[in-house]
Design a protein around this motif. Structure first.
Motif, short mmCIF file in Angstrom:
data_model
loop_
_atom_site.label_atom_id
_atom_site.label_comp_id
_atom_site.label_asym_id
_atom_site.label_seq_id
_atom_site.Cartn_x
_atom_site.Cartn_y
_atom_site.Cartn_z
N PRO A 72 -36.64 -36.38 28.84
CA PRO A 72 -35.24 -35.97 28.71
C PRO A 72 -34.31 -37.11 28.34
O PRO A 72 -33.26 -36.90 27.81
CB PRO A 72 -34.91 -35.42 30.10
N GLN A 205 -30.82 -27.97 38.69
CA GLN A 205 -31.88 -28.94 38.99
C GLN A 205 -32.50 -28.73 40.36
O GLN A 205 -33.55 -29.28 40.66
CB GLN A 205 -31.31 -30.36 38.91
N ILE A 240 -27.19 -25.92 28.99
CA ILE A 240 -28.26 -26.91 29.03
C ILE A 240 -27.75 -28.29 28.59
O ILE A 240 -28.24 -29.31 29.05
CB ILE A 240 -29.46 -26.47 28.15
N VAL A 243 -26.55 -30.39 31.66
CA VAL A 243 -27.44 -30.69 32.78
C VAL A 243 -27.79 -32.17 32.76
O VAL A 243 -28.27 -32.69 31.75
CB VAL A 243 -28.72 -29.84 32.69
N ARG A 246 -32.53 -32.69 32.29
CA ARG A 246 -33.04 -31.40 31.83
C ARG A 246 -34.47 -31.15 32.30
O ARG A 246 -34.85 -30.01 32.57
CB ARG A 246 -32.95 -31.33 30.31
#
Length: 267
Positions: A72, A205, A240, A243, A246
């Motif tokens: 990520p 998360q 998304i 976040v 991710r």
């Protein structure tokens, strides 16, 4: 002595003397308009392409994804979630994309979003719900980054169409912004979908604990979140991008998703 003076006379073959006129304000305005038109063609072309574009669903093969390395963040970039502590981290409390940022703009979010996206966001959400989620009777649905509940409401209508009658509390919307969720509560109550949709403050998360909002928008105490292997369909329209980590969110999606060929994650 005789003096002869020769005078040059213009003939038909000689070129005419150009007349140079100073530029007037009107000339300058015309030039500026031409430049502005040329510069404006590029964003106009991009906008036209966006308006004519049809959202498409791309299905990703699970086995291929398992074999594909995924990171990520770049190795040198620290995770914002790790900085907040905990195995799964928490949603960033401040800054761009945080729950508190959306708290401040919640009352203006819907109208601003429609204006900035020229209404295209509504078509994208409909494509997410109608073309990707593929609802079936009995589905349990999780809408992450639910915000003001646009996708949750579309999902409720689509689930009722697919199954005839959606089960109570079959759609759960989770978002880190309480004020966005409160705007969503108003819309859910107005649409008579409160028996189907439950909105809760939570972190993509770490879905093990959430705080459910009641019909007045009051925030409840922390309670058990989304159970393992309990969800058939997961949606996440635009959130998304906000976040912090991710990969941790994807792990949570995998945890709560039922191990079935008909289960889907649509982002």
């Amino acid at each position: 002595a005789k003096t002869t003076t020769t005078t040059a006379t213009a003939t038909a073959a000689d070129p005419p003397t150009p007349i140079v006129r100073p530029k007037t304000g009107r000339d300058m305005c015309k030039s500026l308009l031409k430049i502005s038109f040329a510069v404006g063609l590029v964003p106009a072309a991009v906008l036209l392409a966006a308006l004519l574009e049809t959202p498409a669903v791309r299905e990703l093969d699970l086995e291929t994804l398992k074999a594909t390395p995924f990171s990520p963040q770049a190795p040198s970039e620290p995770s914002r979630a790790d900085a907040t502590g905990g195995d799964f981290g928490t949603a960033v409390p401040e800054g761009f994309g945080s729950g508190s940022m959306f708290d401040r703009i919640a009352k203006y979010y819907d109208i601003t979003n429609r204006f900035m996206a020229l209404g295209l966001d509504q078509g994208w959400r409909r494509a997410l719900v109608n073309d990707c989620l593929a609802f079936e009777a009995g589905d349990q649905v999780l809408d992450l980054a639910s915000g003001t509940a646009d996708v949750a409401l579309l999902s409720a209508a689509a689930l009722k169409t697919a199954s005839g009658e959606a089960a109570a509390h079959s759609i759960r919307g989770v978002d880190p912004s309480v004020e966005m969720l409160r705007e969503g509560v108003v819309k859910v109550e107005a649409s008579k979908m409160a028996d189907i949709i439950t909105l809760a403050k939570g972190d993509a998360q770490d879905l093990t604990s959430v705080q459910v909002l009641d019909s007045t928008g009051a925030l409840g105490e922390p309670s058990a979140g989304i159970a393992t292997d309990s969800i058939n369909k997961i949606s996440m329209s635009f959130g998304i991008r906000n976040v912090p980590n991710r990969l941790k969110a994807f792990r949570e999606m995998k945890r709560v998703l039922k191990p079935s060929e008909k289960s889907r994650v649509c982002i």
